[in-house]
Design an enzyme around this catalytic site. Structure first.
Site, PDB file in Angstrom:
ATOM      1  N   ASP A   1       0.720  -1.138  -0.045  1.00 50.16           N
ATOM      2  CA  ASP A   1      -0.077  -0.089   0.175  1.00 50.16           C
ATOM      3  C   ASP A   1       0.870   1.227  -0.036  1.00 50.16           C
ATOM      4  O   ASP A   1       1.798   1.323   0.766  1.00 50.16           O
ATOM      5  CB  ASP A   1      -0.953   0.008   1.140  1.00 50.16           C
ATOM      6  CG  ASP A   1      -2.146   1.058   1.064  1.00 50.16           C
ATOM      7  OD1 ASP A   1      -3.200   0.314   0.825  1.00 50.16           O
ATOM      8  OD2 ASP A   1      -1.653   2.299   0.985  1.00 50.16           O
TER       9      ASP A   1
ATOM     10  N   SER B   1     -11.963   3.719  -1.621  1.00 50.01           N
ATOM     11  CA  SER B   1     -11.741   4.682  -2.269  1.00 50.01           C
ATOM     12  C   SER B   1     -11.374   4.163  -3.820  1.00 50.01           C
ATOM     13  O   SER B   1     -11.466   4.953  -4.712  1.00 50.01           O
ATOM     14  CB  SER B   1     -10.465   5.393  -2.006  1.00 50.01           C
ATOM     15  OG  SER B   1      -9.418   4.940  -1.590  1.00 50.01           O
TER      16      SER B   1
ATOM     17  N   HIS C   1     -10.235  -5.185  -3.464  1.00 47.66           N
ATOM     18  CA  HIS C   1      -8.878  -5.572  -2.866  1.00 47.66           C
ATOM     19  C   HIS C   1      -9.045  -5.708  -1.543  1.00 47.66           C
ATOM     20  O   HIS C   1      -9.897  -5.464  -0.683  1.00 47.66           O
ATOM     21  CB  HIS C   1      -7.873  -4.280  -2.985  1.00 47.66           C
ATOM     22  CG  HIS C   1      -8.512  -3.137  -2.520  1.00 47.66           C
ATOM     23  ND1 HIS C   1      -9.450  -2.345  -3.310  1.00 47.66           N
ATOM     24  CD2 HIS C   1      -8.214  -2.267  -1.487  1.00 47.66           C
ATOM     25  CE1 HIS C   1      -9.925  -1.234  -2.613  1.00 47.66           C
ATOM     26  NE2 HIS C   1      -9.125  -1.304  -1.436  1.00 47.66           N
TER      27      HIS C   1
END
Ligand code: 5GP
Length: 115
Positions: free
Chosen positions: A31, A95, A100
């Site tokens: 991330d 978002s 995921h």
């Protein structure tokens, strides 16, 4: 056709990103804004499912592959233990609308993040 998601653009090399794991149907990235010492994303290659609710109904086997990939990543990048988070809907913090899983690990005691 809508634009490819940010994750698909990384997978196809359109924008840079290190792919940590890739199988026939899933891949994993770090991330960009980590919330724990290990914070990875496991993503199906298909963009067909917006969130885990759709995925669980449409392809439960693919959801199981995502969990197996999360475990592999936790074995390789942490101590084998991991926290799995799916945000579902903008109001819940989602978002990117290409399903995921957030895979978090090496979390300090009493430092569980909610995001
Ligand atoms: P969501 O908020 O949809 O559950 O999670 C989307 C995640 O994607 C966020 O944690 C965000 O930091 C991550 N992200 C957004 N853009 C990029 C990017 O370009 N590269 C990587 N590796 N992660 C990204």
């Amino acid at each position: 056709m809508s634009e490819p998601s940010i994750f698909t653009r990384i997978l196809t090399g359109d924008i840079p990103g290190e792919i940590l794991l890739e199988t026939e149907r899933v891949f994993a990235l770090r991330d960009i804004n980590p919330q724990a010492p290990m914070h990875l994303l496991v993503i199906p290659k298909t963009e067909q499912y917006r969130d885990v609710t759709e995925l669980a109904v449409g392809d439960p086997g693919l959801l199981a592959e995502m969990v197996a990939a999360a475990k592999r990543l936790a074995d390789e990048h942490a101590n084998g233990e991991y926290r799995l988070i799916f945000n579902n809907g903008a109001g819940a913090g989602q978002s990117v609308f290409h399903v995921h899983a957030h895979v978090l690990g090496d979390i300090e005691e009493n430092k569980l993040v909610g995001f």
